[in-house]
Enzyme design. Structure first.
Site, PDB file in Angstrom:
ATOM      1  N   TYR A  33       0.821  -1.202   0.000  1.00  0.00           N
ATOM      2  CA  TYR A  33       0.000   0.000   0.000  1.00  0.00           C
ATOM      3  C   TYR A  33       0.856   1.253   0.000  1.00  0.00           C
ATOM      4  CZ  TYR A  33       0.754   0.920   5.033  1.00  0.00           C
ATOM      5  OH  TYR A  33       1.307   1.214   6.249  1.00  0.00           O
ATOM      6  N   LYS A 149       6.428  -2.058   2.081  1.00  0.00           N
ATOM      7  CA  LYS A 149       5.217  -1.470   2.699  1.00  0.00           C
ATOM      8  C   LYS A 149       4.022  -2.405   2.489  1.00  0.00           C
ATOM      9  CE  LYS A 149       3.035   3.094   3.171  1.00  0.00           C
ATOM     10  NZ  LYS A 149       3.121   3.264   4.622  1.00  0.00           N
ATOM     11  N   GLU A 181      11.644   2.353  14.691  1.00  0.00           N
ATOM     12  CA  GLU A 181      10.760   3.421  14.203  1.00  0.00           C
ATOM     13  C   GLU A 181       9.486   3.447  15.034  1.00  0.00           C
ATOM     14  OE1 GLU A 181       9.636   2.540  10.099  1.00  0.00           O
ATOM     15  OE2 GLU A 181       9.733   0.402  10.530  1.00  0.00           O
ATOM     16  N   LEU A 206      10.821   1.120   7.549  1.00  0.00           N
ATOM     17  CA  LEU A 206      10.268   1.583   6.284  1.00  0.00           C
ATOM     18  C   LEU A 206      11.049   2.831   5.860  1.00  0.00           C
ATOM     19  CD1 LEU A 206       7.915   1.040   4.256  1.00  0.00           C
ATOM     20  CD2 LEU A 206       6.806   3.006   5.292  1.00  0.00           C
TER      21      LEU A 206
HETATM   22  N1  PLP Z   1       7.455   3.720   9.249  1.00  0.00           N
HETATM   23  C1  PLP Z   1       6.340   2.983   9.221  1.00  0.00           C
HETATM   24  C2  PLP Z   1       6.336   1.666   9.935  1.00  0.00           C
HETATM   25  C3  PLP Z   1       5.190   3.446   8.558  1.00  0.00           C
HETATM   26  O1  PLP Z   1       4.071   2.692   8.547  1.00  0.00           O
HETATM   27  C4  PLP Z   1       5.231   4.714   7.938  1.00  0.00           C
HETATM   28  C5  PLP Z   1       4.058   5.230   7.228  1.00  0.00           C
HETATM   29  O2  PLP Z   1       3.045   4.585   7.108  1.00  0.00           O
HETATM   30  C6  PLP Z   1       6.411   5.457   7.996  1.00  0.00           C
HETATM   31  C7  PLP Z   1       7.515   4.928   8.645  1.00  0.00           C
HETATM   32  C8  PLP Z   1       6.509   6.815   7.359  1.00  0.00           C
HETATM   33  O3  PLP Z   1       6.604   6.711   5.969  1.00  0.00           O
HETATM   34  P1  PLP Z   1       6.090   7.895   5.017  1.00  0.00           P
HETATM   35  O4  PLP Z   1       6.865   9.101   5.411  1.00  0.00           O
HETATM   36  O5  PLP Z   1       6.415   7.439   3.666  1.00  0.00           O
HETATM   37  O6  PLP Z   1       4.633   8.043   5.295  1.00  0.00           O
END
Ligand code: PLP
Length: 286
Positions: A33, A149, A181, A206
């Site tokens: 996603y 993701k 994270e 991520l």
């Molecule tokens: N880390 C995780 C586990 C996430 O689920 C997300 C966003 O859904 C992020 C980091 C942040 O990513 P982004 O800046 O691309 O939204």
């Protein structure tokens, strides 16, 4: 009011949108996603989200149902049809339905499922930016490919519930003594010397699209950035802390496991980075 959503080539009222019970996204979380923010009716960092989507699809040998150009057209159509000024667009691609349940992948010509929907939300004027978030720490027991993701989000849901039960906003996950994270965001601290510290990119986190933009902007402004792990102890003693995500942008964190960070208020650098990020996002949105 009912939203218009997108399912496999059709724009439909949300009540009429359906996906097969044999869909592998439903049965196996065999799906990836993206979430893209909308400000003033425009998409933030769309190319970044598409690049990450392609990578997630590639890592799982999933095929893409439409091109990036068609994806952009669908996003824009949903913004228009739902009259979204500020909010989010959720996109999910699954391996489709083989009409049965079988762990092995279905034949290569099985059509992937593509679903998109909008969520109206105040992303710029988020009141949490004024107060900052409180977080707790929990063990990171997720699988080994957090860089993809996928929609396997049960553990992040449990993490959010643990935070809720502790009357805080979120949970920072810790593996081998170091923060990976947040439950749905990347985590940062600012040291007493003013250095921004965040976990390096690997399969353990991520690779946030907002993370990439924030680090680029910080370096452009001459701020020092260190990509390395940090412990909860180091975070508790940091000058500031913050998180980034597509839906929260740069969001200050003011408390970790009950300990106030700095003055217990959103830090100066975090607030500045939020402003810098929003200014850039407004300029570059498409
Ligand atoms: N880390 C995780 C586990 C996430 O689920 C997300 C966003 O859904 C992020 C980091 C942040 O990513 P982004 O800046 O691309 O939204």
């Amino acid at each position: 009011m009912s939203r218009t959503v997108y399912v496999n080539g059709s724009y439909l009222p949300e009540e009429e949108a359906t996906v097969s019970i044999f869909d592998r996204g439903f049965l196996f979380a065999d799906a990836v996603y993206e979430v893209t923010s909308v400000v003033r009716g425009k998409l933030i960092d769309f190319d970044g989200h598409m690049a990450r989507l392609r990578r997630s699809l590639g890592e799982l040998a999933l095929s893409s149902p439409v091109s990036d150009e068609e994806m952009l057209a669908i996003h824009r159509e949903l913004v228009t049809r739902n009259d979204i000024d500020e909010g989010l667009i959720y996109l999910q691609v699954t391996r489709g339905s083989a009409g049965d349940r079988d762990f092995a992948f279905p034949p290569a010509d099985t059509k992937p499922t593509l679903v998109l929907f909008t969520q109206a939300k105040k992303v710029i004027e988020n009141p949490a930016a004024g107060t900052g978030l409180k977080v707790i720490s929990i063990d990171d027991i997720r699988w080994g490919r957090c860089d993809i993701k996928t929609v396997q989000l049960l553990y992040p849901c449990l993490a959010k519930m643990a935070a809720k039960h502790a009357h805080v906003d979120d949970a920072w996950m810790v593996r081998d003594g170091l923060v990976t994270e947040g439950s749905s965001n990347n985590a940062y601290i600012v040291t007493s010397e003013g250095t921004i510290v965040t976990r390096e990119k690997s399969q353990s986190i991520l690779h946030g699209i907002t993370r990439a933009a924030t680090l680029r902007l910080a370096e452009e402004k001459g701020l020092k950035v260190e990509e390395r792990g940090f412990s909860i102890e180091e975070a508790k003693n940091a000058r500031e802390a913050f998180i980034t995500s597509a839906s929260l942008f740069v969001m200050p964190v003011v408390e970790i496991d009950g300990a106030a960070i700095g003055e217990g208020r959103p830090g100066e650098l975090s607030r500045r980075l939020r402003e810098i990020y929003i200014e850039d996002a407004l300029k570059t949105a498409i």
